[in-house]
Design a protein around this motif. Structure first.
Motif, short mmCIF file in Angstrom:
data_model
loop_
_atom_site.label_atom_id
_atom_site.label_comp_id
_atom_site.label_asym_id
_atom_site.label_seq_id
_atom_site.Cartn_x
_atom_site.Cartn_y
_atom_site.Cartn_z
N HIS A 44 0.84 -1.20 0.00
CA HIS A 44 0.00 0.00 0.00
C HIS A 44 0.88 1.25 0.00
O HIS A 44 2.03 1.23 0.45
CB HIS A 44 -0.93 0.00 1.23
CG HIS A 44 -1.90 1.13 1.20
ND1 HIS A 44 -1.73 2.28 1.95
CD2 HIS A 44 -3.04 1.33 0.47
CE1 HIS A 44 -2.73 3.11 1.69
NE2 HIS A 44 -3.54 2.55 0.81
N SER A 62 -5.98 1.18 -2.16
CA SER A 62 -6.72 -0.07 -1.87
C SER A 62 -7.37 -0.63 -3.13
O SER A 62 -7.45 -1.84 -3.31
CB SER A 62 -7.83 0.19 -0.86
OG SER A 62 -7.34 0.86 0.24
N SER A 150 -11.93 4.54 -1.41
CA SER A 150 -12.01 6.00 -1.50
C SER A 150 -11.82 6.44 -2.95
O SER A 150 -12.19 7.54 -3.33
CB SER A 150 -10.95 6.64 -0.61
OG SER A 150 -9.68 6.14 -0.95
N HIS A 218 -7.17 13.35 2.15
CA HIS A 218 -7.84 12.06 1.92
C HIS A 218 -9.30 12.19 2.35
O HIS A 218 -9.59 12.86 3.34
CB HIS A 218 -7.13 10.97 2.74
CG HIS A 218 -7.51 9.60 2.29
ND1 HIS A 218 -8.66 8.97 2.74
CD2 HIS A 218 -6.91 8.75 1.42
CE1 HIS A 218 -8.73 7.79 2.16
NE2 HIS A 218 -7.69 7.61 1.36
N THR A 235 -5.36 7.75 -2.02
CA THR A 235 -3.91 7.92 -2.01
C THR A 235 -3.35 7.93 -3.45
O THR A 235 -2.48 8.74 -3.77
CB THR A 235 -3.23 6.82 -1.17
OG1 THR A 235 -3.61 5.53 -1.68
CG2 THR A 235 -3.63 6.94 0.29
P1 13P Z 1 -6.69 4.37 -0.18
O1 13P Z 1 -7.69 3.42 -0.70
O2 13P Z 1 -6.96 5.78 -0.60
O3 13P Z 1 -5.31 3.93 -0.49
O4 13P Z 1 -6.84 4.44 1.41
C1 13P Z 1 -6.70 3.33 2.24
C2 13P Z 1 -6.58 3.73 3.62
O5 13P Z 1 -6.51 2.92 4.51
C3 13P Z 1 -6.57 5.16 3.90
O6 13P Z 1 -6.45 5.40 5.24
#
Ligand code: 13P
Ligand code: SF4
Length: 321
Positions: A44, A62, A150, A218, A235
């Motif tokens: 990640h 993610s 996200s 975020h 992210t």
């Molecule tokens: P992303 O899906 O934006 O990478 O976020 C995962 C996450 O745990 C953010 O705190």
């Protein structure tokens, strides 16, 4: 290549400095173990720079990790991230061995809700589809209709074509998506322990002390923070923004490793530190990855009765695109 950091940078940054000799030995050992075990490492964006740049085969948010897990050509997947990410990788790869270097790498959002809570929500608000953030356990995914991240929350909610949905467990993400889509969202009161701590006052101060700074937040941040940011996104979306727009000064209102990881590829941007560390992500280390590949532990499995419904929720999300 691992970006070199000067002693000064190590003194001001929150990520611990690494011992280069130990690091080189661990990196060489991990690379050899990957070949021997036919393993790949999915990391990640919040992983430490030595993992992100030194041993990862695939890095991303993610959504990217879920997608890449679905097409992984390997016998073993090491998930350098938190437990729900490893569970998602297992859901997409029932026949592969999925390892997490530290099974205690959790997530405050995933821990905030159970399948029984989802059942109660369905009872209270009948007929509303349940959208589960991927930051949930397999049992919560299994109790939901569709997942989102996200990076695609807006698209997933809009794809349902209904005026009201249940979206869990992140209250702030739900509020941010409701503001973007106009869809009424019934939320759960889960929060990310990293992003809930940011405040609009912090952003105001940042703008005063660093004139011209472009603020990227975020969407797990409270809506008041997102409202005063210049851009909000996953992210990967933040990383794309920096690559594309090349801001002279930028602040990533998110986990600290993120800036460390992308700074090397954007030398024209000054990264203003405005971050918090995720204690769960930071549990994953190079020695931990090496030990995981040496001992083939800890293996991540999903109980048989949850497998099909949890996978279906992830697959429905991936089908949205
Ligand atoms: P992303 O899906 O934006 O990478 O976020 C995962 C996450 O745990 C953010 O705190
Ligand atoms: Fe969970 Fe927040 Fe850590 Fe992401 S940053 S893994 S949402 S606690």
């Amino acid at each position: 290549m691992i970006p070199a950091r000067t002693r000064h940078e190590c003194d001001v940054c929150l990520i611990p400095c690494f011992d280069e000799e130990v690091m080189a030995e661990d990196i060489a050992a991990i690379r050899a173990l990957k070949r021997e075990r036919r393993a790949i490492i999915l990391a990640h964006n919040y992983q430490r720079p030595e993992i992100f740049h030194g041993v990862a085969d695939i890095v991303g948010d993610s959504l990217a990790l879920a997608r890449e897990a679905a097409r992984a050509d390997a016998d073993v997947i090491v998930l350098a991230g938190v437990h729900f990410m490893a569970e998602t990788a297992k859901l997409m790869n029932p026949d592969k061995t999925v390892l997490i270097p530290d099974p205690l790498a959790g997530c405050s959002l995933a821990e905030s809700i159970t399948a029984a809570d989802v059942a109660l929500l369905r009872q209270t608000y009948p007929g509303r589809p349940v959208v589960a953030y991927v930051n949930t356990s397999a049992e919560v995914k299994a109790a939901s209709d569709i997942c989102c991240t996200s990076g695609n929350a807006r698209k997933v909610v809009e794809s349902l074509g209904v005026p009201e949905v249940i979206m869990l467990p992140d209250e702030y993400l739900a509020q941010n998506v409701a503001a973007e889509t106009g869809v009424k969202i019934i939320a759960w009161k889960g929060h990310c322990e990293v992003h809930e701590r940011f405040t609009p006052l912090e952003i105001d101060r940042l703008r005063l002390t660093h004139p011209g700074v472009v603020v990227l937040a975020h969407p797990e941040c409270p809506p008041e923070v997102v409202a005063v940011a210049d851009f909000a996104g996953s992210t990967a979306m933040m990383a794309d923004f920096v690559r594309r727009e090349k801001p002279a000064r930028v602040a990533l209102v998110t986990e600290c490793s993120m800036g460390e990881n992308i700074a090397a590829a954007s030398p024209e941007s000054e990264f203003v530190r405005a971050c918090n560390l995720c204690p769960h992500m930071q549990r994953i280390t190079l020695p931990g990855i090496r030990a995981a590949l040496e001992t083939m532990t800890a293996e991540v499995n999903v109980p048989a009765h949850l497998f099909a419904p949890a996978r279906a929720a992830v697959e429905r999300m991936l089908a949205v695109g």
